[in-house]
Design a protein around this motif. Structure first.
Motif, short mmCIF file in Angstrom:
data_model
loop_
_atom_site.label_atom_id
_atom_site.label_comp_id
_atom_site.label_asym_id
_atom_site.label_seq_id
_atom_site.Cartn_x
_atom_site.Cartn_y
_atom_site.Cartn_z
N LEU A 123 -4.16 16.77 7.84
CA LEU A 123 -3.89 17.63 6.54
C LEU A 123 -3.56 18.99 7.05
O LEU A 123 -4.42 19.66 7.71
CB LEU A 123 -5.00 17.48 5.56
N LYS A 124 -2.15 19.43 6.80
CA LYS A 124 -1.92 20.89 7.23
C LYS A 124 -2.12 21.52 5.84
O LYS A 124 -1.97 21.29 4.78
CB LYS A 124 -0.56 20.72 7.27
N LEU A 125 -2.83 22.55 6.17
CA LEU A 125 -2.95 23.54 4.99
C LEU A 125 -1.71 24.09 4.39
O LEU A 125 -0.98 24.66 5.23
CB LEU A 125 -3.75 24.84 5.61
N PHE A 142 -11.75 9.34 3.60
CA PHE A 142 -11.55 8.36 4.89
C PHE A 142 -12.75 8.02 5.80
O PHE A 142 -12.57 7.39 6.55
CB PHE A 142 -10.05 8.49 5.24
N ARG A 143 -13.74 9.31 5.72
CA ARG A 143 -14.76 9.07 6.60
C ARG A 143 -15.51 7.59 6.27
O ARG A 143 -16.16 7.10 7.34
CB ARG A 143 -15.76 10.04 6.71
N PHE A 144 -15.54 7.19 4.94
CA PHE A 144 -16.68 6.19 4.68
C PHE A 144 -15.49 4.77 4.19
O PHE A 144 -16.13 4.01 4.20
CB PHE A 144 -17.11 6.67 3.38
N ASN A 145 -14.25 5.05 4.18
CA ASN A 145 -13.54 3.74 3.85
C ASN A 145 -12.21 3.91 4.72
O ASN A 145 -11.09 4.22 4.50
CB ASN A 145 -12.89 4.11 2.41
N LYS A 146 -12.54 3.38 6.06
CA LYS A 146 -11.48 3.30 7.18
C LYS A 146 -10.67 2.18 7.20
O LYS A 146 -9.51 1.99 7.83
CB LYS A 146 -12.16 3.40 8.33
N ILE A 148 0.81 -1.22 0.15
CA ILE A 148 -0.16 -0.06 -0.13
C ILE A 148 0.84 1.30 -0.24
O ILE A 148 1.93 1.40 0.88
CB ILE A 148 -0.90 -0.03 1.32
N TYR A 149 0.61 1.95 -1.03
CA TYR A 149 1.44 3.18 -1.00
C TYR A 149 0.43 4.54 -0.89
O TYR A 149 -0.82 4.46 -1.43
CB TYR A 149 1.93 3.44 -2.48
N PHE A 150 0.97 5.70 -0.48
CA PHE A 150 0.13 6.80 -0.45
C PHE A 150 0.90 7.69 -1.41
O PHE A 150 2.23 7.88 -1.38
CB PHE A 150 0.11 7.56 1.17
N ARG A 151 0.08 8.65 -2.16
CA ARG A 151 0.88 9.46 -3.09
C ARG A 151 0.15 10.90 -3.29
O ARG A 151 -1.39 10.92 -2.87
CB ARG A 151 0.24 8.98 -4.68
N ALA A 152 0.89 11.84 -3.12
CA ALA A 152 0.20 13.28 -2.76
C ALA A 152 -0.44 13.65 -4.24
O ALA A 152 0.33 13.74 -5.12
CB ALA A 152 1.30 14.13 -2.45
N THR A 153 -1.58 14.17 -4.12
CA THR A 153 -2.03 14.66 -5.41
C THR A 153 -2.93 16.07 -5.26
O THR A 153 -3.38 16.23 -4.22
CB THR A 153 -2.93 13.77 -6.15
N ILE A 171 -2.61 2.07 -4.53
CA ILE A 171 -2.22 3.22 -4.54
C ILE A 171 -3.26 4.16 -3.88
O ILE A 171 -4.41 4.18 -4.60
CB ILE A 171 -1.67 3.95 -5.90
N VAL A 172 -3.30 4.82 -2.88
CA VAL A 172 -4.19 5.66 -2.19
C VAL A 172 -3.75 7.20 -2.33
O VAL A 172 -2.50 7.72 -2.03
CB VAL A 172 -4.24 5.31 -0.80
N GLU A 173 -4.45 7.91 -3.04
CA GLU A 173 -4.25 9.45 -3.41
C GLU A 173 -4.75 10.20 -2.12
O GLU A 173 -5.99 9.83 -1.64
CB GLU A 173 -5.09 9.81 -4.50
N VAL A 174 -4.06 11.03 -1.74
CA VAL A 174 -4.08 11.90 -0.56
C VAL A 174 -3.79 13.25 -0.77
O VAL A 174 -3.02 13.54 -1.94
CB VAL A 174 -3.34 11.50 0.85
#
Length: 427
Positions: free
Chosen positions: A155-157, A58-62, A44-49, A86-89
């Motif tokens: 998430l930091k602005l 992520f409220r519905f897919n925890k 599992i990878y996280f990718r910034a987009t 690949i999870v886009e964040v």
């Protein structure tokens, strides 16, 4: 709704099991082993987009799961590898281990990708165990379990300029004047409950992002009002624009000092961040008297008086913000290790590596072998054959289990457990 924090569980794919199989053909009475290896589990990878802007998904897919590897087959057929997930964040997402609050990744650039849960290795089939002295091995490995983690996403602005000020001092109105943003504007405190972003473009075509942040009150660094949420968003801003009301009954000097105190109390070196002071609602003689009082107290601080209503002082302010930003490097929230992997160890932790196993006493004649490493290795044994069982017992003897049991004074017939496996101790 603006969601800036979420909890999620990651489950990487398990590796496929190896196969025990032998070649069976007519006129080939002693066909050798041909059991194939299992496929590796998906990671599992996280990718910034920029395709997503909040953590609301992520409220519905925890629970996020990657595909398991496929088991090996006969005729030396290898199992297929599990597909990676690949999870886009959003850009600006920080990833923490929930249990320890340890920072794992700072996804602060578009396209940045990090591995957060590694898939398990596939088990070897019996063909891999063939040697010159073992022609027909009846042993294979189970696949490794994929990594499991509970993570907290924050998430930091990401903004160049952050408007910092007390509630109802004109931050939202100013943002609407200098950018394309349309924040809610009203004559009551805490009109802005979530950060608002706007893009400002100067007449010489320089652009930057401005954030209108919820109002700050005394005690915000201890969580009063919207304090902690507010201060968390400031951390990403390169330039802090302190917005002070020079028209109402409030004292700009006291408000300025309160803002400084709260920034200092929250840490993360916010007090050291570049600042610019803006005097809003500068439209009357009363405002000029307040500015004179402020300048007397802080003669070295340049104040930019503006009127959002009359559009006075706006151009000078926008150019000042753009000029200052050209001198300020991007903000790095927390420096990470160069290697972007999940496990980041300190040297002291490496020196104090835990033993591969421990033996704990359950009762007078019952004992259990525990330890993350020995349990992980145990699950790799496919105990469907006597040969595999002997291999497990040989492994336990090689790592020192027999010696430890003898040291503890076990008697013949005492029961020893390892997960769901049980055997009787015999000297």
């Amino acid at each position: 709704m603006f969601i800036d924090k979420a909890n999620v569980e990651l489950q990487a794919g398990d590796g496929g099991n190896g196969m025990i199989s032998f070649r069976r053909e007519k006129y080939v009475p002693f066909g050798g082993p041909n059991g194939g290896n299992g496929g590796r589990g998906g990671s599992i990878y996280f990718r910034a987009t920029t395709n997503v802007s909040t953590l609301s998904n992520f409220r519905f897919n925890k629970v996020l799961k990657a595909e398991n590897g496929v088991n090996g087959g006969s005729k030396n057929s290898f199992g297929r590898k599990g597909e990676d997930l690949i999870v886009e964040v959003p850009v600006g997402t920080l990833v923490y281990l929930t249990d320890t609050n340890k920072l794992l990744a700072d996804l602060d650039e578009v396209g940045k990708e990090v591995l957060l849960a590694k898939g398990g290795r596939g088990g070897r089939g019996n063909a891999a165990f063939r040697t010159s002295t073992r022609k027909a091995p009846r042993i294979a490995e189970n696949g490794e379990k994929g990594e499991k983690h509970r993570l907290t996403l924050e998430l930091k602005l990401l903004a160049d300029v952050g408007f910092v000020g007390m509630p109802n001092v004109g931050k939202s109105t100013l943002l609407s004047v200098i950018s394309n943003a349309k924040p809610e504007i009203a004559d009551y405190p805490f009109t802005t409950l979530t950060p608002q972003l706007g893009v400002t473009i100067t007449k010489d075509r320089r652009s930057f992002v401005v954030a209108d942040l919820p109002g700050l009150i005394e005690g915000a660094s201890q969580g009063k009002g919207l304090g902690i949420q507010f201060l968390q968003h400031i951390e990403r801003c390169r330039l802090l624009a302190l917005v002070l009301d020079f028209e109402s009954d409030s004292d700009p000097v006291k408000d300025y000092e309160l803002l400084q105190d709260e920034l200092k109390a929250y840490s993360y070196h916010l007090i050291e961040r570049a600042q610019i002071v803006i005097a809003t609602k500068f439209e009357t003689e009363h405002s000029k008297k307040k500015l004179a009082k402020f300048n007397k107290k802080y003669p070295d601080i340049k104040v930019y008086p503006i009127s959002s209503l009359l559009h006075e002082g706006i151009d000078e302010l926008v150019y000042a913000l753009a000029d200052q930003l050209e001198k300020i490097p991007p903000v790095s929230f927390i420096p990470l290790e160069e290697e972007e992997t999940y496990k980041i160890y300190k040297a002291s932790e490496m020196e104090k590596e835990e033993p591969i196993f421990k033996v704990i006493r359950l009762s007078e004649h019952e004992y259990r072998i525990v330890g993350e490493k020995v349990v992980a290795q145990y699950h790799r044994f496919n105990l469907s054959t006597d040969e595999a069982l002997l291999s497990l017992l040989k492994f336990l003897r090689n790592i020192g289990v027999d010696d430890e049991l003898e040291r503890l004074g076990l008697e013949d017939g005492d029961r020893v457990f390892l997960e769901d496996f049980e055997f009787e101790y015999i000297r």
